[in-house]
Design an enzyme around this catalytic site. Sequence first.
Site, PDB file in Angstrom:
ATOM      1  N   LYS A 205     -58.252 -44.666  24.659  1.00 55.98           N
ATOM      2  CA  LYS A 205     -58.846 -45.574  25.125  1.00 55.98           C
ATOM      3  C   LYS A 205     -57.170 -45.961  26.767  1.00 55.98           C
ATOM      4  CE  LYS A 205     -57.845 -50.485  25.815  1.00 55.98           C
ATOM      5  NZ  LYS A 205     -57.966 -52.240  25.861  1.00 55.98           N
ATOM      6  N   GLU A 211     -49.109 -38.649  21.408  1.00 57.22           N
ATOM      7  CA  GLU A 211     -49.212 -38.098  20.883  1.00 57.22           C
ATOM      8  C   GLU A 211     -50.594 -37.845  20.940  1.00 57.22           C
ATOM      9  OE1 GLU A 211     -48.195 -41.176  20.232  1.00 57.22           O
ATOM     10  OE2 GLU A 211     -46.875 -41.813  18.231  1.00 57.22           O
ATOM     11  N   GLY A 266     -58.029 -51.443  21.288  1.00 54.86           N
ATOM     12  CA  GLY A 266     -57.915 -50.365  20.357  1.00 54.86           C
ATOM     13  C   GLY A 266     -58.629 -50.655  18.919  1.00 54.86           C
ATOM     14  N   ARG A 267     -57.971 -51.754  18.279  1.00 57.26           N
ATOM     15  CA  ARG A 267     -58.204 -51.630  16.789  1.00 57.26           C
ATOM     16  C   ARG A 267     -59.841 -51.915  16.753  1.00 57.26           C
ATOM     17  NH1 ARG A 267     -53.589 -53.986  18.814  1.00 57.26           N
ATOM     18  NH2 ARG A 267     -53.844 -56.624  19.059  1.00 57.26           N
ATOM     19  N   GLU A 352     -51.163 -55.690  13.553  1.00 56.08           N
ATOM     20  CA  GLU A 352     -51.156 -54.479  15.207  1.00 56.08           C
ATOM     21  C   GLU A 352     -50.841 -56.641  15.720  1.00 56.08           C
ATOM     22  OE1 GLU A 352     -50.397 -51.118  16.891  1.00 56.08           O
ATOM     23  OE2 GLU A 352     -52.579 -52.222  17.909  1.00 56.08           O
ATOM     24  N   HIS A 383     -53.262 -48.370 -12.002  1.00 59.46           N
ATOM     25  CA  HIS A 383     -52.454 -47.672 -12.659  1.00 59.46           C
ATOM     26  C   HIS A 383     -50.770 -47.206 -11.534  1.00 59.46           C
ATOM     27  CE1 HIS A 383     -55.288 -46.763 -16.272  1.00 59.46           C
ATOM     28  NE2 HIS A 383     -56.070 -46.741 -14.696  1.00 59.46           N
ATOM     29  N   LYS A 503     -42.013 -46.548  21.784  1.00 62.51           N
ATOM     30  CA  LYS A 503     -42.443 -45.357  22.766  1.00 62.51           C
ATOM     31  C   LYS A 503     -41.080 -45.200  23.334  1.00 62.51           C
ATOM     32  CE  LYS A 503     -47.341 -47.118  22.151  1.00 62.51           C
ATOM     33  NZ  LYS A 503     -48.630 -46.528  22.960  1.00 62.51           N
TER      34      LYS A 503
HETATM   35  O1  F6P Z   1     -50.005 -47.961  18.885  1.00 64.17           O
HETATM   36  C1  F6P Z   1     -50.418 -48.436  19.584  1.00 64.17           C
HETATM   37  C2  F6P Z   1     -51.904 -48.620  20.507  1.00 64.17           C
HETATM   38  O2  F6P Z   1     -51.459 -48.681  22.364  1.00 64.17           O
HETATM   39  C3  F6P Z   1     -53.049 -49.245  20.042  1.00 64.17           C
HETATM   40  O3  F6P Z   1     -52.872 -50.575  19.578  1.00 64.17           O
HETATM   41  C4  F6P Z   1     -53.748 -48.160  20.207  1.00 64.17           C
HETATM   42  O4  F6P Z   1     -54.931 -48.743  19.316  1.00 64.17           O
HETATM   43  C5  F6P Z   1     -53.697 -46.876  20.349  1.00 64.17           C
HETATM   44  O5  F6P Z   1     -51.648 -47.066  20.332  1.00 64.17           O
HETATM   45  C6  F6P Z   1     -54.061 -45.721  21.057  1.00 64.17           C
HETATM   46  O6  F6P Z   1     -54.035 -46.356  22.242  1.00 64.17           O
HETATM   47  P1  F6P Z   1     -54.891 -45.112  23.239  1.00 64.17           P
HETATM   48  O7  F6P Z   1     -56.261 -44.854  22.165  1.00 64.17           O
HETATM   49  O8  F6P Z   1     -54.426 -46.042  24.406  1.00 64.17           O
HETATM   50  O9  F6P Z   1     -54.319 -43.785  22.780  1.00 64.17           O
END
Ligand code: F6P
Length: 541
Positions: A205, A211, A266-267, A352, A383, A503
């Site tokens: 987003k 990452e 995002g979620r 979250e 199990h 972060k």
């Molecule tokens: O972990 C925090 C967060 O902002 C989430 O809310 C989101 O889904 C994820 O990181 C990834 O964010 P982006 O889509 O901006 O890379």
Amino acid sequence: MGIETGVAWRELRAHFEHVAELQLSQMFADDPQRAEVFSLEEQGLFLDYAKNRITRESIDLLIKLANEAELPAAISDMFAGKKINKTEGRAVLHTALRAPKSSRIELDGVDVVSQVHAVLDNMAEFSEAVRSGQWLGFTGKPVRNVINIGIGGSDLGPSMACEALRTYSQRNLNIQFVSNVDASDFAEAVQGLNADETLFIVCSKTFTTDETLTNARTARAWLLDQLVDGDAVAKHFVAVSTNTDEVQAFGIDPQNIFGFWDWVGGRYSLCSSVGLALMVSVGSTNFRAMLSGFHAMDEHFRTAPLEKNMPVLLALLGIWYNNFFAAETHAILPYDHYLKLFPAYFQQGDMESNGKYIDKSGAAVTVQTGPIVWGQAGTNGQHAFYQLLHQGTKLVPADFIGFAQSHNPIADHHDKLMANFFAQTQALAFGKSSQALADEGVDEALVPHKTFVGNRPTNTLMAEKLTPFVLGQLIALYEHKIFTQGVIWNVFSFDQWGVELGKSLAVEIFQQLESGDASKAKVDASTAQLMDRYLSTRKSR
Ligand code: F6P
């Protein structure tokens, strides 16, 4: 003033003292109508909530609580596009992502539904090109591997849904997900793949998530290692993002950007272009069927009276256990192997959203908020951790999700699966008394160990089959459950400031690690010791 100072909360507390003493077995014996009264069907999705530690009065009081929290107005505000995500100054309109083309939802005077459908049409065109083999890579070969690079909401939704709808997928396409900054994730995903048959969807987003950008850069290097020519990137990379400037700065062709909007959390973004990998996998017709399921549940949530409203009932039951029975966790237990990632998806969705101790006024809350959400597909979980569910010291309310028809009706597997599904909620609710064991002649010393006290609450959700439509219904059900609980706890469910500190600390620590000298790091003694140990034992690159 918190919700706990209201009349409904006070009445619920008094009512709890009475209900806490009641046994489900007795409540079923006393009320032959119980199963019928505490169940509800919505377009083929059936909820039985009779095995909860509630009476009819409990539901009345919980509905009173929802009204005291002005839930109906909150629902209208969300659907109308009011900027309810105040700490980020945004509207919350994931419901617009699944609104039919003919509808109109305005945000700041602009209709967002037409924008949504324009992107859906672009996604459909792209997906069909990939699926049909018309989208050619740099060397003229069709795509065989699609790798989504994203994390959190930009990974968990599409990966969960790809797994859930695997039987609807085009099997000759290998769809993978890379999320972890641990290079092992990327390395294993591309193991044995040819770059000229591989397409990356960089899904972020913000397009600032470390990452994802790290993995995307590694993917580009991997691709160019094989294909050499920089022009190959345009044929092998597309992006999903709201941040077109950053995407272009990364080097992705603007033609290959699928946009979405800051009013999609995002979620809550699976129905946006974040679902691109899913659409490539299952095709646009199935994707749109899923959107119809989402929309059906949205409409139910928006219009049904609270006492007949599935997401509201699940939310209120959750509050009943979380805030009155002091349950700390909530388990989601799907009895369908294709839903094995569903609990992890709603772990983010719920934790979250409602894992917050500050209320909307900026004050610390005075009641418990979001539960720890966890779970696993049945029967595997049986199990592993069900021992604790049945005989542990903790109360773990759980949702069981099952289907009448299997996608793989082989021999008697499905009846066995469903026999376990029914047996577990029965065992949890009604247990097995020491008297029954004694009557069976069980050794006296073993009786306490073999006794099940029961009275452990569950919800059961059932549908005919796990179709795209049903998946959409189920996801929207949990989304609106989370929303409802956030309204009652008075927290902002659509921000996530709690992920920021880690972060930014990681950025500082990373610089120290890169310099190879931790002595200047502004960290505590324990962290300094660990960093030193790492630096002295890591291999130099
Ligand atoms: O972990 C925090 C967060 O902002 C989430 O809310 C989101 O889904 C994820 O990181 C990834 O964010 P982006 O889509 O901006 O890379």
